[in-house]
Write a protein that holds these residues in place. Structure first.
Motif, mmCIF file in Angstrom:
data_model
loop_
_atom_site.group_PDB
_atom_site.id
_atom_site.type_symbol
_atom_site.label_atom_id
_atom_site.label_comp_id
_atom_site.label_asym_id
_atom_site.label_seq_id
_atom_site.Cartn_x
_atom_site.Cartn_y
_atom_site.Cartn_z
ATOM 1 N N THR A 163 0.803 -1.231 0.000
ATOM 2 C CA THR A 163 0.000 0.000 0.000
ATOM 3 C C THR A 163 0.836 1.282 0.000
ATOM 4 O O THR A 163 0.363 2.341 -0.359
ATOM 5 C CB THR A 163 -0.932 0.039 1.233
ATOM 6 O OG1 THR A 163 -0.139 -0.151 2.419
ATOM 7 C CG2 THR A 163 -2.001 -1.032 1.147
ATOM 8 N N HIS A 164 2.085 1.181 0.447
ATOM 9 C CA HIS A 164 3.017 2.321 0.466
ATOM 10 C C HIS A 164 2.566 3.469 1.367
ATOM 11 O O HIS A 164 2.961 4.617 1.168
ATOM 12 C CB HIS A 164 3.286 2.838 -0.963
ATOM 13 C CG HIS A 164 4.481 2.174 -1.585
ATOM 14 N ND1 HIS A 164 5.564 2.859 -2.046
ATOM 15 C CD2 HIS A 164 4.765 0.881 -1.799
ATOM 16 C CE1 HIS A 164 6.468 2.012 -2.526
ATOM 17 N NE2 HIS A 164 6.001 0.796 -2.385
ATOM 18 N N ASP A 165 1.748 3.180 2.392
ATOM 19 C CA ASP A 165 1.475 4.188 3.416
ATOM 20 C C ASP A 165 2.367 3.890 4.614
ATOM 21 O O ASP A 165 2.845 2.775 4.789
ATOM 22 C CB ASP A 165 -0.006 4.179 3.814
ATOM 23 C CG ASP A 165 -0.450 2.841 4.389
ATOM 24 O OD1 ASP A 165 0.012 1.798 3.884
ATOM 25 O OD2 ASP A 165 -1.257 2.821 5.342
ATOM 26 N N SER A 196 17.105 3.968 5.588
ATOM 27 C CA SER A 196 17.727 2.793 4.960
ATOM 28 C C SER A 196 17.021 2.362 3.682
ATOM 29 O O SER A 196 17.608 1.672 2.845
ATOM 30 C CB SER A 196 17.735 1.620 5.951
ATOM 31 O OG SER A 196 16.418 1.321 6.369
ATOM 32 N N VAL A 197 15.751 2.764 3.515
ATOM 33 C CA VAL A 197 15.035 2.419 2.282
ATOM 34 C C VAL A 197 14.672 3.669 1.483
ATOM 35 O O VAL A 197 13.839 3.633 0.593
ATOM 36 C CB VAL A 197 13.756 1.585 2.544
ATOM 37 C CG1 VAL A 197 14.101 0.261 3.157
ATOM 38 C CG2 VAL A 197 12.763 2.348 3.419
ATOM 39 N N SER A 198 15.332 4.781 1.799
ATOM 40 C CA SER A 198 15.054 6.035 1.109
ATOM 41 C C SER A 198 15.316 5.898 -0.382
ATOM 42 O O SER A 198 16.032 5.015 -0.839
ATOM 43 C CB SER A 198 15.937 7.143 1.693
ATOM 44 O OG SER A 198 15.649 8.369 1.085
ATOM 45 N N GLU A 199 14.744 6.815 -1.151
ATOM 46 C CA GLU A 199 14.850 6.740 -2.606
ATOM 47 C C GLU A 199 16.260 7.056 -3.097
ATOM 48 O O GLU A 199 16.989 7.832 -2.495
ATOM 49 C CB GLU A 199 13.903 7.762 -3.249
ATOM 50 C CG GLU A 199 12.455 7.487 -3.007
ATOM 51 C CD GLU A 199 11.614 8.700 -3.330
ATOM 52 O OE1 GLU A 199 10.549 8.487 -3.911
ATOM 53 O OE2 GLU A 199 12.001 9.822 -3.007
ATOM 54 N N THR A 200 16.576 6.489 -4.250
ATOM 55 C CA THR A 200 17.723 6.919 -5.038
ATOM 56 C C THR A 200 17.149 7.567 -6.289
ATOM 57 O O THR A 200 16.385 6.943 -7.022
ATOM 58 C CB THR A 200 18.603 5.716 -5.434
ATOM 59 O OG1 THR A 200 19.004 5.037 -4.239
ATOM 60 C CG2 THR A 200 19.833 6.164 -6.197
ATOM 61 N N ALA A 201 17.471 8.827 -6.507
ATOM 62 C CA ALA A 201 16.902 9.545 -7.648
ATOM 63 C C ALA A 201 17.322 8.880 -8.947
ATOM 64 O O ALA A 201 18.406 8.305 -9.054
ATOM 65 C CB ALA A 201 17.344 11.006 -7.627
ATOM 66 N N LEU A 237 2.475 5.981 -14.097
ATOM 67 C CA LEU A 237 2.973 5.831 -12.731
ATOM 68 C C LEU A 237 3.712 4.503 -12.558
ATOM 69 O O LEU A 237 4.810 4.465 -11.982
ATOM 70 C CB LEU A 237 1.819 5.926 -11.730
ATOM 71 C CG LEU A 237 2.175 5.754 -10.255
ATOM 72 C CD1 LEU A 237 3.151 6.832 -9.780
ATOM 73 C CD2 LEU A 237 0.922 5.767 -9.390
ATOM 74 N N MET A 238 3.139 3.427 -13.037
ATOM 75 C CA MET A 238 3.766 2.107 -12.872
ATOM 76 C C MET A 238 5.125 2.055 -13.587
ATOM 77 O O MET A 238 6.095 1.518 -13.047
ATOM 78 C CB MET A 238 2.849 1.006 -13.419
ATOM 79 C CG MET A 238 1.594 0.773 -12.600
ATOM 80 S SD MET A 238 1.942 0.393 -10.847
ATOM 81 C CE MET A 238 1.325 1.860 -10.037
ATOM 82 N N GLY A 284 12.744 1.700 -8.931
ATOM 83 C CA GLY A 284 13.047 0.518 -8.129
ATOM 84 C C GLY A 284 12.220 0.377 -6.878
ATOM 85 O O GLY A 284 12.577 -0.333 -5.956
ATOM 86 N N VAL A 285 11.050 1.078 -6.840
ATOM 87 C CA VAL A 285 10.213 0.983 -5.633
ATOM 88 C C VAL A 285 9.107 -0.039 -5.804
ATOM 89 O O VAL A 285 8.362 -0.317 -4.861
ATOM 90 C CB VAL A 285 9.639 2.360 -5.198
ATOM 91 C CG1 VAL A 285 10.743 3.288 -4.788
ATOM 92 C CG2 VAL A 285 8.796 2.991 -6.295
#
Length: 279
Positions: A64-66, A72-77, A269-270, A277-278
Motif C-alpha cells: 500500500t506504500h502508506d 535505509s530504504v530512502s529513494e535513489t533519484a 505511474l507504474m 526501483g520501488v
C-alpha cells in the motif's frame, strides 16, 4: 535569472503564476489560503514524531506504500547511485496515521487539495487553445477525489559530516505526478535547474507555497509545461546540524485518466515506479 514570489490576491496572479510555470516549471505564491499556523503546527508535531521510536510502529507496507519509510530504504533519484539523506512518512486519508497527528495533517491534505484544484483551473485557463485541446478532461477533474494523491512528510536529519560521498538531501529529480504543492520549508535549500542549466534558489520565505509541474502534466500538455529538475542542497553558510521538515503534496490523477495517446495515469505511474526501483 530568479524566481519571483507572486501575490495570490493580486488581480493578475493567475496569469503571472502560469507564465512562471511555463518558463521555469515552478511558481511561488504568497497570501494563499492555507494557514501558516497549521503548517507550523504540523512541522512541530512531525519533527517530534521523527525523533521518537514510535515511528517504527508505522513501518510502510510494500503493498500500500502508506506509513514510515526509514533512511535505509530512502529513494535513489533516477540516474543516481547514492541514496538521498532523508526519512519520510506517506499520508493517504485511507492509510495509517498516528492518532495524535491525525487532525492537523488531514485538515492540511483537504486544504491543499482544494488549492491545487483552483491552481489547475488557472493553468487550464491560461493554456493556449491548441495545447488545452490535448487535455482528455478538465485538469481539476483529473484529481477529483483521487485516492492516489500523496502527502509526504519528509525529515532531512542533521548532517554529521560522515555522509557517503556524493550524497545530498535530495538529488536532482523531476516529480512524476501532475503538480506538486509544497509549503516553503523551515530551512532553505530547494533549487531548480533553468533552461540554460544553472541552479537557482527557490524562495523559501515561511508562509509562501511552492508549486511545480510534474511529468504527468508535461505529458498531458505535449511538453508545453516543463517538468524541471530540482534538488535539495545544504546551502553554504547554513547550519547543517539542523533538521529540515518538508511537506510536499503530490497531486495524482485518478488511475484511468488518459494523459496522452501513450499513457493513462496508471500506466505512467507504474512505468516510473519500476524505473525508481520501488516496485
Amino acid at each position: 535569472m530568479k524566481l519571483n514570489t507572486i501575490d495570490y490576491l493580486a488581480p493578475d496572479s493567475a496569469e503571472r503564476f502560469v507564465e512562471s510555470l511555463r518558463e521555469t516549471g515552478f511558481g511561488v505564491l504568497s497570501n494563499h489560503p492555507i494557514q501558516k499556523q497549521l503548517v507550523e503546527n504540523i512541522y512541530q508535531e512531525w519533527y517530534a514524531f521523527f525523533q521518537s521510536e514510535k515511528k517504527h510502529d508505522f513501518l510502510f507496507k510494500a503493498e500500500t506504500h502508506d506509513g514510515f519509510f526509514p533512511a535505509s530504504v530512502s529513494e535513489t533519484a533516477k540516474g543516481n547511485t547514492v541514496k538521498d539523506i532523508k526519512e519520510y512518512y506517506h499520508v493517504y486519508p485511507w492509510g495509517r496515521i498516528p492518532d495524535s497527528l491525525h487532525a492537523n495533517i488531514l485538515a492540511y491534505y483537504e486544504h491543499a487539495n482544494a488549492l491545487a484544484s483552483e491552481l489547475l483551473s488557472w493553468i487550464e485557463q491560461y493554456t493556449p487553445a491548441d495545447v488545452a485541446a490535448k487535455y482528455s478532461i478538465p485538469l481539476p477533474d483529473m484529481i477529483a477525489q483521487s485516492e492516489k494523491t500523496l502527502l509526504r512528510i519528509l525529515h532531512y536529519p542533521p548532517m554529521k559530516g560522515d555522509e557517503e560521498m556524493g550524497a545530498i538531501r535530495a538529488a536532482a529529480h523531476e516529480d512524476i505526478n501532475l503538480i506538486t504543492l509544497l509549503p516553503a520549508a523551515n530551512e532553505p535549500g530547494l533549487q531548480v535547474k533553468t533552461k540554460t542549466g544553472e541552479w537557482i534558489d527557490v524562495p523559501s520565505d515561511f508562509g509562501s507555497i511552492i508549486i511545480n509541474i510534474g511529468d504527468m502534466l508535461q505529458e498531458a500538455s505535449g511538453g508545453y509545461f516543463p517538468s524541471t529538475s530540482h534538488r535539495v542542497i545544504n546551502p553554504e553558510g547554513t547550519d547543517k546540524t539542523k533538521s529540515r521538515i518538508s511537506l510536499p503534496l503530490f497531486l495524482h490523477p485518478n488511475p484511468d485518466v488518459v494523459l496522452s495517446e501513450r499513457y493513462t495515469a496508471d500506466s505512467y505511474l507504474m512505468e516510473r515506479l519500476r524505473e525508481l526501483g520501488v516496485i
